[in-house]
Motif scaffolding. Sequence first.
Motif, mmCIF file in Angstrom:
data_model
loop_
_atom_site.group_PDB
_atom_site.id
_atom_site.type_symbol
_atom_site.label_atom_id
_atom_site.label_comp_id
_atom_site.label_asym_id
_atom_site.label_seq_id
_atom_site.Cartn_x
_atom_site.Cartn_y
_atom_site.Cartn_z
ATOM 1 N N VAL A 163 0.840 -1.199 0.000
ATOM 2 C CA VAL A 163 0.000 0.000 0.000
ATOM 3 C C VAL A 163 0.874 1.249 0.000
ATOM 4 C CG1 VAL A 163 -1.704 1.326 1.305
ATOM 5 C CG2 VAL A 163 -1.883 -1.170 1.182
ATOM 6 N N ARG A 164 0.652 2.116 -0.979
ATOM 7 C CA ARG A 164 1.377 3.392 -1.014
ATOM 8 C C ARG A 164 0.621 4.463 -0.246
ATOM 9 N NH1 ARG A 164 2.846 5.021 -6.747
ATOM 10 N NH2 ARG A 164 4.759 3.852 -6.317
ATOM 11 N N ARG A 165 -0.677 4.577 -0.485
ATOM 12 C CA ARG A 165 -1.464 5.569 0.243
ATOM 13 C C ARG A 165 -2.950 5.234 0.167
ATOM 14 N NH1 ARG A 165 -2.647 10.993 -3.258
ATOM 15 N NH2 ARG A 165 -2.803 10.030 -5.305
ATOM 16 N N LEU A 166 -3.694 5.825 1.104
ATOM 17 C CA LEU A 166 -5.147 5.738 1.113
ATOM 18 C C LEU A 166 -5.700 7.076 0.628
ATOM 19 C CD1 LEU A 166 -5.702 4.175 4.671
ATOM 20 C CD2 LEU A 166 -5.158 3.001 2.522
ATOM 21 N N GLN A 198 -19.882 13.503 -6.950
ATOM 22 C CA GLN A 198 -20.909 12.514 -7.306
ATOM 23 C C GLN A 198 -21.102 11.448 -6.218
ATOM 24 O OE1 GLN A 198 -18.289 13.305 -9.416
ATOM 25 N NE2 GLN A 198 -19.479 14.758 -10.641
ATOM 26 N N SER A 199 -20.163 11.297 -5.330
ATOM 27 C CA SER A 199 -20.235 10.309 -4.235
ATOM 28 C C SER A 199 -20.499 8.895 -4.749
ATOM 29 C CB SER A 199 -21.320 10.711 -3.224
ATOM 30 O OG SER A 199 -21.027 11.937 -2.619
ATOM 31 N N ILE A 200 -19.841 8.555 -5.846
ATOM 32 C CA ILE A 200 -19.949 7.209 -6.423
ATOM 33 C C ILE A 200 -18.735 6.361 -6.039
ATOM 34 C CG2 ILE A 200 -20.030 5.883 -8.571
ATOM 35 C CD1 ILE A 200 -22.644 7.286 -7.919
ATOM 36 N N VAL A 201 -17.552 6.964 -6.157
ATOM 37 C CA VAL A 201 -16.329 6.305 -5.693
ATOM 38 C C VAL A 201 -16.184 6.641 -4.209
ATOM 39 C CG1 VAL A 201 -13.819 6.186 -5.897
ATOM 40 C CG2 VAL A 201 -15.241 6.390 -7.950
ATOM 41 N N HIS A 202 -16.258 5.633 -3.363
ATOM 42 C CA HIS A 202 -16.359 5.898 -1.923
ATOM 43 C C HIS A 202 -15.012 6.016 -1.234
ATOM 44 C CE1 HIS A 202 -20.648 5.694 -2.154
ATOM 45 N NE2 HIS A 202 -20.536 4.601 -2.885
ATOM 46 N N SER A 203 -13.968 5.528 -1.826
ATOM 47 C CA SER A 203 -12.574 5.754 -1.435
ATOM 48 C C SER A 203 -11.700 4.815 -2.252
ATOM 49 C CB SER A 203 -12.339 5.566 0.066
ATOM 50 O OG SER A 203 -12.715 6.743 0.769
ATOM 51 N N MET A 204 -10.381 5.010 -2.141
ATOM 52 C CA MET A 204 -9.447 4.283 -2.998
ATOM 53 C C MET A 204 -8.194 3.911 -2.228
ATOM 54 S SD MET A 204 -9.741 6.855 -6.278
ATOM 55 C CE MET A 204 -10.043 8.351 -5.327
ATOM 56 N N VAL A 205 -7.504 2.898 -2.741
ATOM 57 C CA VAL A 205 -6.193 2.526 -2.224
ATOM 58 C C VAL A 205 -5.217 2.522 -3.394
ATOM 59 C CG1 VAL A 205 -4.801 0.728 -1.126
ATOM 60 C CG2 VAL A 205 -7.149 1.122 -0.357
ATOM 61 N N GLU A 206 -4.133 3.257 -3.231
ATOM 62 C CA GLU A 206 -3.079 3.293 -4.243
ATOM 63 C C GLU A 206 -1.963 2.349 -3.807
ATOM 64 O OE1 GLU A 206 0.237 6.476 -5.118
ATOM 65 O OE2 GLU A 206 -1.708 7.185 -5.887
ATOM 66 N N PHE A 207 -1.525 1.492 -4.714
ATOM 67 C CA PHE A 207 -0.486 0.504 -4.407
ATOM 68 C C PHE A 207 0.857 0.923 -5.001
ATOM 69 C CE2 PHE A 207 -4.454 -1.769 -3.839
ATOM 70 C CZ PHE A 207 -4.218 -2.488 -2.675
ATOM 71 N N ILE A 208 1.912 0.260 -4.559
ATOM 72 C CA ILE A 208 3.270 0.671 -4.914
ATOM 73 C C ILE A 208 3.601 0.498 -6.386
ATOM 74 C CG2 ILE A 208 4.202 0.313 -2.590
ATOM 75 C CD1 ILE A 208 5.234 -2.433 -3.528
ATOM 76 N N ASP A 209 2.804 -0.312 -7.106
ATOM 77 C CA ASP A 209 3.068 -0.492 -8.531
ATOM 78 C C ASP A 209 2.365 0.551 -9.388
ATOM 79 O OD1 ASP A 209 0.472 -1.336 -8.198
ATOM 80 O OD2 ASP A 209 0.743 -3.305 -9.139
ATOM 81 N N GLY A 210 1.703 1.528 -8.747
ATOM 82 C CA GLY A 210 0.999 2.563 -9.492
ATOM 83 C C GLY A 210 -0.463 2.270 -9.719
#
Length: 361
Positions: free
Chosen positions: A142-145, A217-229
Amino acid sequence: MRRVLILGSTGSIGTQALEVIGAHPERFEVVGLAAGRNREAMTVQARRFGVEHCAIGAVEAEQLVRDVEADVVLNGITGSVGLGPTLAALEKGRTLALANKESLIVGGGLVTALAAPGQIVPVDSEHSAIAQSLLSGTPGEVRRLVLTASGGPFRGRSRAELAEVTPAQALAHPTWDMGRVVTTNSATLVNKGLEVIEAHLLFGVDYDRIDVVVHPQSIVHSMVEFIDGSTIAQASPPDMRLPISLGLDWPNRVGGVGAPLDWTRAATWTFEPLDAGAFPAVELAKRVGRAGGTYPAVFNAANEQAVDAFHEGRIAFTGIVETVERIVDAHDAPGELTRESLADAEGWARRSADEAIAAAA
């Protein structure tokens, strides 16, 4: 069959949880209900679901958690009064479906020290989205939330324009139907600041790797970015029954909870940076979270007093976060974090906020 105890049963989270459970009687059994004040509505719920064990108030709810055998405790109580029931659920070894973010934020290390791995399942839509997205990789990848925020009813307004908004305008949230405190917190973005602290405590990610992006739009509720991009996002129409259902039976999914996105229709999703100048609450919350100890309790308590003052016409909208920052800056945290030190800090913060508001009038 999962035995579920619902705290805050007459509120938004509780009533939607009962909708999910009512549609899946083969999967869930309600074994206890607790409400804040609405005894009549809770009595109707108890009859509908054949529940024998009920309680009114946070203290009685805590005892209910200790006395009633349950597999899952859904804590949908509003405010830091939910801390006692949260601690009780963890001590009893129950799975804690946590919608009462304040108990984790205020309790901090008291809560995380009691929780076994996976024992707390987040019910906030943002943290549920992160939990789902994290299944795509390992913690070390995990790179960032990235927490998404609708921006509330005042997205795009300047700090000067925000000084003139009214309580009625602050309660006109474009997406979610929530209570007065949570809706106002969404307008100031205090709620998003609290969610940043919650994300740190739930997932163990440093504050400098937790970002907030505005997504109206509140459709994407959150994301996780990983180390591979790669970025993994959880998307669905805004419907709290989805994260509630996951909280009740994590990691299993409950069929037919909500409508999926309609991919046959054209749609546009937009993302924009948070205006920290107009909405300083998120950066203040990060500072509070890094300080730890009783600082988050002071942040939360001072905010609740300031929100009340705003709705009573005693301070401007911008005065809410200004008051909170003033009280946070004045706080001298004790060395040890205990339930007693938390109660003392909260009491001090409420008195100090009231005094600061009165002095400014």
